[in-house]
Design a protein around this motif. Structure first.
Motif, mmCIF file in Angstrom:
data_model
loop_
_atom_site.group_PDB
_atom_site.id
_atom_site.type_symbol
_atom_site.label_atom_id
_atom_site.label_comp_id
_atom_site.label_asym_id
_atom_site.label_seq_id
_atom_site.Cartn_x
_atom_site.Cartn_y
_atom_site.Cartn_z
ATOM 1 N N PRO A 151 -8.454 -26.414 42.802
ATOM 2 C CA PRO A 151 -8.417 -27.465 43.258
ATOM 3 C C PRO A 151 -7.521 -27.963 44.552
ATOM 4 N N GLY A 152 -7.949 -28.761 45.305
ATOM 5 C CA GLY A 152 -6.743 -29.045 46.620
ATOM 6 C C GLY A 152 -5.705 -29.515 46.076
ATOM 7 N N ARG A 153 -4.601 -29.116 46.665
ATOM 8 C CA ARG A 153 -3.219 -29.461 46.432
ATOM 9 C C ARG A 153 -2.783 -29.319 44.892
ATOM 10 N N ASN A 154 -3.170 -28.051 44.371
ATOM 11 C CA ASN A 154 -3.012 -27.906 43.300
ATOM 12 C C ASN A 154 -2.328 -26.561 42.863
ATOM 13 N N ARG A 155 -1.962 -26.084 41.776
ATOM 14 C CA ARG A 155 -1.439 -24.837 41.396
ATOM 15 C C ARG A 155 -2.398 -24.241 40.476
ATOM 16 N N ALA A 156 -2.221 -23.034 40.362
ATOM 17 C CA ALA A 156 -2.797 -22.186 39.253
ATOM 18 C C ALA A 156 -1.873 -21.019 38.775
ATOM 19 N N LEU A 157 -1.661 -20.997 37.589
ATOM 20 C CA LEU A 157 -0.727 -20.023 37.110
ATOM 21 C C LEU A 157 -1.528 -19.052 35.967
ATOM 22 N N PHE A 158 -1.468 -17.819 36.283
ATOM 23 C CA PHE A 158 -2.050 -16.889 35.600
ATOM 24 C C PHE A 158 -1.006 -16.027 34.872
ATOM 25 N N LEU A 159 -1.469 -15.745 33.421
ATOM 26 C CA LEU A 159 -0.381 -15.208 32.582
ATOM 27 C C LEU A 159 -1.018 -14.059 32.033
ATOM 28 N N LEU A 160 -0.530 -13.056 32.210
ATOM 29 C CA LEU A 160 -1.308 -11.558 31.650
ATOM 30 C C LEU A 160 -0.430 -10.807 30.956
ATOM 31 N N THR A 161 -0.664 -10.287 29.739
ATOM 32 C CA THR A 161 0.299 -9.459 28.970
ATOM 33 C C THR A 161 -0.624 -8.207 28.592
ATOM 34 N N MET A 180 0.213 -19.448 41.869
ATOM 35 C CA MET A 180 -0.367 -19.722 43.331
ATOM 36 C C MET A 180 -0.653 -21.325 43.653
ATOM 37 N N LEU A 181 -0.448 -21.493 44.782
ATOM 38 C CA LEU A 181 -0.345 -23.044 45.473
ATOM 39 C C LEU A 181 -1.689 -22.928 46.453
ATOM 40 N N ASN A 182 -2.673 -24.107 46.131
ATOM 41 C CA ASN A 182 -3.660 -24.181 47.384
ATOM 42 C C ASN A 182 -2.991 -25.523 48.012
ATOM 43 N N ARG A 183 -2.361 -25.019 49.072
ATOM 44 C CA ARG A 183 -1.625 -26.148 50.025
ATOM 45 C C ARG A 183 -2.598 -27.113 50.793
ATOM 46 N N HIS A 184 -3.918 -26.632 50.545
ATOM 47 C CA HIS A 184 -4.916 -27.450 51.457
ATOM 48 C C HIS A 184 -5.494 -28.499 50.718
ATOM 49 N N SER A 185 -6.182 -29.733 51.196
ATOM 50 C CA SER A 185 -6.832 -30.788 50.424
ATOM 51 C C SER A 185 -8.199 -30.247 49.956
ATOM 52 N N ALA A 186 -8.966 -29.544 50.233
ATOM 53 C CA ALA A 186 -10.255 -28.915 49.733
ATOM 54 C C ALA A 186 -9.859 -27.811 48.848
ATOM 55 N N ALA A 187 -10.729 -27.895 47.789
ATOM 56 C CA ALA A 187 -10.955 -26.806 46.707
ATOM 57 C C ALA A 187 -11.085 -25.235 47.363
ATOM 58 N N THR A 188 -10.415 -24.183 46.885
ATOM 59 C CA THR A 188 -10.800 -22.982 47.521
ATOM 60 C C THR A 188 -10.712 -21.752 46.553
ATOM 61 N N GLN A 189 -11.186 -20.718 46.527
ATOM 62 C CA GLN A 189 -11.555 -19.606 45.674
ATOM 63 C C GLN A 189 -10.199 -18.678 45.922
ATOM 64 N N GLY A 190 -9.484 -18.459 44.617
ATOM 65 C CA GLY A 190 -8.289 -17.536 44.371
ATOM 66 C C GLY A 190 -8.719 -16.471 43.635
ATOM 67 N N VAL A 191 -8.287 -15.373 43.925
ATOM 68 C CA VAL A 191 -8.478 -14.011 43.071
ATOM 69 C C VAL A 191 -7.166 -13.610 42.548
ATOM 70 N N PHE A 192 -6.697 -13.663 41.158
ATOM 71 C CA PHE A 192 -5.834 -12.981 40.596
ATOM 72 C C PHE A 192 -6.004 -11.582 40.395
ATOM 73 N N GLN A 193 -5.294 -10.668 41.023
ATOM 74 C CA GLN A 193 -5.719 -9.177 40.801
ATOM 75 C C GLN A 193 -4.416 -8.484 40.525
ATOM 76 N N PHE A 194 -4.593 -7.526 39.477
ATOM 77 C CA PHE A 194 -3.242 -6.951 39.258
ATOM 78 C C PHE A 194 -3.668 -5.306 38.691
ATOM 79 N N HIS A 195 -2.787 -4.484 38.986
ATOM 80 C CA HIS A 195 -3.316 -3.018 38.621
ATOM 81 C C HIS A 195 -2.461 -2.754 37.245
ATOM 82 N N ILE A 196 -3.177 -2.167 36.491
ATOM 83 C CA ILE A 196 -2.261 -1.888 35.237
ATOM 84 C C ILE A 196 -2.763 -0.423 34.852
ATOM 85 N N PRO A 197 -1.861 0.284 34.090
ATOM 86 C CA PRO A 197 -2.027 1.785 33.827
ATOM 87 C C PRO A 197 -3.567 1.917 32.857
ATOM 88 N N THR A 198 -4.147 2.857 33.215
ATOM 89 C CA THR A 198 -5.607 3.172 32.432
ATOM 90 C C THR A 198 -5.476 3.226 30.995
#
Length: 985
Positions: free
Chosen positions: A162-172, A84-102
């Protein structure tokens, strides 16, 4: 149309949105009982139908979403990577959400935010005091069932970017596919909730037996298998657009990579649906398929072409007022269909319950005849919902009906299968309402004479009650979501259990050869299903495993026996995995499958337990296994430290900032390669496995400001470029070099010390056309390098220019574009973003791998890797391989008499174009061999340093032991010995 696509792309509707809900730092999945729930835990597995709230605030943009699954003999490993990339200068909330089998268990979760690593830690849940009132304490929770078949759950993590920053989520996560109606089904959720620039889904299937059936279904969004699911009625049937399938007999690779335009045509909000792959394999006649690997075995048993066993079935149906409308209509439709499929040898009856109990045919089960089917349809048609829900009364009546029938017909129905199918949409409100009493009454009524299968419809069901009722009486529970097509799901469930082929199946093995086997007694085997048993091998010196399967069918008792050669089965398993190039996941799949099944058995035993001591024993056993394999289960919780963002939008400093992992110190024989100024200081991530294999969390160790230059320790001994080999000989204080002109696809053995230190390094070659005017026909580069460390236990590292896969019990997939440090008891890994990777084994053995990337590659250039031996201390004197054989070799330089022409391909710059005849020429003395050489210069460390070396031509003929072909191995994880004997020098 293009303008619309661009607008949609730039203004996405995105699941990573700002929400008012404030989540705690603790990450946990909801426990399967209300009393065990942790209200302060995050992320949560939340109900699938819950929709996130949208706000008008700026949301992060998903740059890339990759979901890659490898299925090895039904056991599926899935790795999710979301950038994910926050393209804005201010920090913002992001939600990583993924459906997995029960049924799946998460095995790792890591965040990389602003270049800093935030790993997860799986811990045992703390015990909580239960409130008075037991299970019915007044709280309702729609997520309490231990299994919600046919349903997905949601993993969710909120983080500030954070603003102008990336977040990488790794799920296994990992799961064992269940065979139903003759098919395995793997489901991947593709719901990014916005259009994604780079979206890829991959499913690789590696099977031991021939794949006889393979189908990629259209995307589905509905809750039932019948849903086409793409949200648009285009009338097309078949795989989703952009799907590619490559297949041979036992292997297939499926990819789904829709571009932006293709995504818009499916769903312009990013809710593409579920990517579904179904397949089946060829069945062995007799005892089944047994696979052996690393001291564990798995046994698949699914016989075919057996006569159908007649069944005695009582349908117990909820007709309370809450069933009015769609529920009762769909239930009736399913029952009408089921009636048509009853076999002439079957016997059946119906019981309905609400405030009062009604029995269609009093005190008996009736045979399947046209008249009885007609009368049963009339009874079903006249059902009218009313009143409350007397679950206990319905079960007691149905059980007494079936029990009395079996007692009166005991001899004639000896080989039949008897079962109750119980359906409800609510909780008990009439009669006995206490769950423990209902469970106890049900067990007493069934008396182990038949099986109870329970079905819950909707969200107001006590699924834990239904689960315990079925588990304690050899049945299973099925959940039908509120908005699902109940008629289709009811009919599908009946199809799974409607054709019994065997009963009372027991699978046994040599007592002195196995231990800790999973469930090995099964009440019934239904057509199209599969029985799976796994265990540990105790006597590794024995080559024989005696297997015996006993069961009953419609005609007689069956006994199947076979002596299985353990070593032969293990060699066969390894061979098939090697042929398919299954990769890192292959090494421990049988053991992890055993761990997965053992945890499932422990959780079921915990639910069935009658005493607190018995429950505690199952709980402890399942918890220990969950921690051993880093599984997030109902008995464990996940803790993730989340980044703290300051008011100015930068990441907060931590106490460990000054303790950031430094590159290893240099030694006298090493050179230094400076990092790129723009790369971040590597972050520290510690993985502590034994004795308690729990991932320990370290705090982030670097800010986002530009750090001072750091250095990575390298030596000259290397294989880099096309590939050019350079060997520094410490004893002789000289440097020699050679080229290897391999073929694309060849895998070369670079280092092997498998018997002593347990270390093996292999490299795979890719090809590229040679530059114009070159004397070569093609170029080759290292595209993948694997490092196998077998001691003190087996670990793997697989490196490509794009990613690093680390498997040391806790599996991680790390991008080469981020600076990260990972430390386990066996390995230490430091990634300098887009520059190099340093691997330290057993504290002393150290390798460095360079990442070579091209922004605008020429036709003859490929992204590739360079391999350097930074420190060989810890490798034995028997080390071999193209590089390893020279580590302890005493090589001398001498001059040989005779005429030697310097013209030709081996000329240096100083002699190019000239024809010079010398009275003596240089040569290297290697063991009893003499190798003519010439002086050359080589550029190493991405061209940052030039070394002079003695060059041996002709693919290093005579310089290396044996021939080039002796160093070509069968697969990347081959750890076999040197082909020409021991590595003696």
């Amino acid at each position: 149309m293009l303008l619309i696509v661009l607008v949609l792309y730039l203004c996405p509707v995105f699941q990573c949105q700002t929400e008012d809900t404030e989540l705690s730092e603790d990450v946990a999945f909801e426990e399967y009982t209300n009393s065990d729930m942790d209200p302060n835990a995050a992320p949560l597995r939340i109900a699938r139908q819950v929709r996130p709230l949208l706000t008008k605030e700026a949301k992060p943009h998903i740059q890339e979403l990759s979901v890659q699954t490898t299925i090895i003999s039904r056991y599926a490993f899935t790795a999710v990577s979301c950038s994910m990339l926050n393209r804005h200068s201010a920090a913002t909330q992001g939600v990583f959400q993924f459906h997995i089998p029960t049924a799946a268990y998460i095995s790792n979760f890591t965040m990389i935010v602003g270049g800093r690593v935030f790993p997860s830690q799986v811990k045992a849940k703390e015990k909580k005091m239960k409130k008075e009132g037991g299970e019915n304490n007044g709280k309702k929770n729609k997520n309490t069932p231990e299994q919600r078949e046919g349903e997905m759950e949601v993993f969710r993590m909120e983080v500030t970017i954070p603003g102008r920053n990336r977040a990488l989520f790794l799920l296994t996560y990992e799961e064992l596919l269940q065979r139903r109606l003759g098919r395995y089904e793997h489901v991947t959720s593709v719901r990014p909730m916005q259009l994604v620039s780079k979206l890829s889904v991959g499913v690789t299937i590696v099977e031991h037996s021939r794949i006889t059936y393979l189908e990629v279904l259209p995307l589905r969004n509905g809750k039932t298998p019948s849903s086409t699911g793409n949200g648009k009625a285009d009338g097309k049937v078949g795989p989703p657009v952009s799907t590619e399938v490559k297949q041979n007999e036992t292997f297939c690779k499926i990819s789904f990579t829709p571009n932006i335009v293709q995504q818009v045509k499916i769903a312009n909000n990013g809710m593409l649906g579920e990517f579904v792959v179904r397949y089946d394999v060829e069945r062995e006649i007799g005892i089944g398929d047994i696979q052996v690997l690393d001291g564990h075995f798995v046994h698949y048993f699914a016989p075919k072409d057996l006569p159908v066993v007649s069944k005695n079935v009582v349908f117990v149906i909820d007709t309370s007022a809450s069933m009015v409308g769609t529920k009762i209509r769909q239930t009736k439709e399913a029952l009408f269909t089921i009636l048509r499929e009853l076999r002439p040898s079957d016997h059946f009856n119906f019981v309905t319950f609400s405030n009062r109990i009604r029995v269609w045919q009093a005190d008996k089960l009736v045979p399947v005849t046209p008249n009885n089917i007609r009368d049963a349809k009339k009874f079903i048609y006249m059902i009218s919902p009313t009143g409350g829900t007397d679950i206990n009364g319905g079960i007691q009546t149905g059980s007494a009906l079936l029990r009395d029938y079996l007692s009166s017909k005991e001899e004639s129905h000896h080989n039949s299968v008897s079962l109750i199918i119980f359906l409800t949409d609510g909780r008990p409100t009439v009669g006995v309402v206490q769950s423990p009493v209902i469970i106890s009454n049900t067990k007493a009524a069934v008396q182990e004479k038949f099986c109870l299968f329970t079905i819950g419809m909707g969200d107001d069901v006590d699924y834990r009650l239904l689960e315990r009722m079925s588990l304690e009486n050899c049945g299973t529970m099925r959940r039908i979501p509120e908005d699902a097509d109940a008629s289709v799901m009811l009919k599908g469930f009946y199809d799974e259990i409607g054709t019994p082929l065997l009963s009372d199946i027991r699978v046994e093995y040599s007592e002195d050869a196995v231990e800790y086997i999973t469930q090995n007694f099964f009440t019934n085997y239904f057509n199209g299903s599969e029985l799976i048993v796994a265990g540990k091998l105790t006597n590794r010196s024995s080559d024989s495993l005696h297997v015996q399967v006993t069961a009953s069918n419609s005609e007689r008792s069956i006994v199947l026996e076979k002596e299985v050669s353990i070593h032969e089965q293990e060699r066969e398993t390894e061979r098939r995995l090697a042929e398919a190039e299954a990769g890192l996941n292959a090494g421990g799949y049988v053991e992890r499958l055993w761990g997965y099944l053992s945890v499932k058995d422990g959780l079921k035993g915990r639910l069935r337990s009658q005493t607190s001591a018995e429950r505690e024993n199952y709980t402890q056993h399942a918890t220990n296994l969950s921690l051993t394999y880093n599984f997030l289960t109902p008995l464990t919780q996940m803790i993730v430290e989340k980044p703290q963002v300051l008011a100015n939008g930068t990441l907060a400093q931590t106490q460990q900032e000054a303790e950031a992992t430094e590159a290893p110190p240099t030694d006298e024989s090493s050179n230094q390669l400076l990092e790129d100024n723009n790369s971040l200081t590597p972050q520290s991530l510690h993985r502590n496995i034994p004795p308690n294999p729990i991932s320990a969390v370290s705090k982030a160790t670097s800010g986002v400001s530009k750090p001072a230059k750091k250095s990575a320790t390298l030596s000259k001994t290397s294989a880099d470029g096309d590939p050019h080999f350079v060997v520094e000989v410490p004893h002789s204080k000289l440097t020699m070099c050679f080229n290897i002109n391999g073929e694309p696809g060849h895998i070369l053995r670079l280092v092997t010390d498998h018997k002593h230190s347990g270390v093996t390094v292999n490299g795979a070659l890719i090809g590229a056309p040679a530059p114009a005017g070159s004397h070569k026909e093609q170029r080759t580069y290292f595209s993948t390098i694997t490092i196998v460390a077998n001691k003190p236990r087996r670990s793997y590292i697989e490196v490509t220019p794009q990613k690093v896969i680390l498997d040391d019990r806790d599996r991680m997939i790390l991008p080469s574009s981020s600076s990260i440090s990972v430390e386990t008891p066996n390995l230490a890994v430091v990634i300098i973003a887009n520059t190099n990777l340093t691997v330290t084994i057993q504290g002393t053995i150290q390798f460095v791998i360079l990442f070579h990337h091209y922004k605008n590659p020429a036709p003859y250039q490929r992204d590739h890797l360079g391999f350097y031996i930074a420190n060989s201390k810890g490798l034995s004197k028997d080390t071999h391989g193209l590089l390893g054989q020279f580590l302890y070799e005493d090589i001398g330089l001498t001059q040989l008499p005779g005429n030697f022409s310097m013209a030709g391909e081996n000329s240096t710059k100083e002699t190019l174009g000239k024809n010079i005849t010398l009275t003596s020429y240089p040569a290297l003395k290697v063991k009893d061999r003499t190798v003519t050489v010439i002086k050359k210069s080589r550029r190493i460390y991405s061209g940052k340093q030039t070394v002079d070396c003695w060059f041996a031509k002709n693919n290093a003929a005579k310089l290396i032991d044996g021939h080039y072909s002796d160093y070509v191995v069968s697969h990347l994880f081959d750890t076999g010995d040197w082909a020409n004997g021991t590595n003696t020098h």
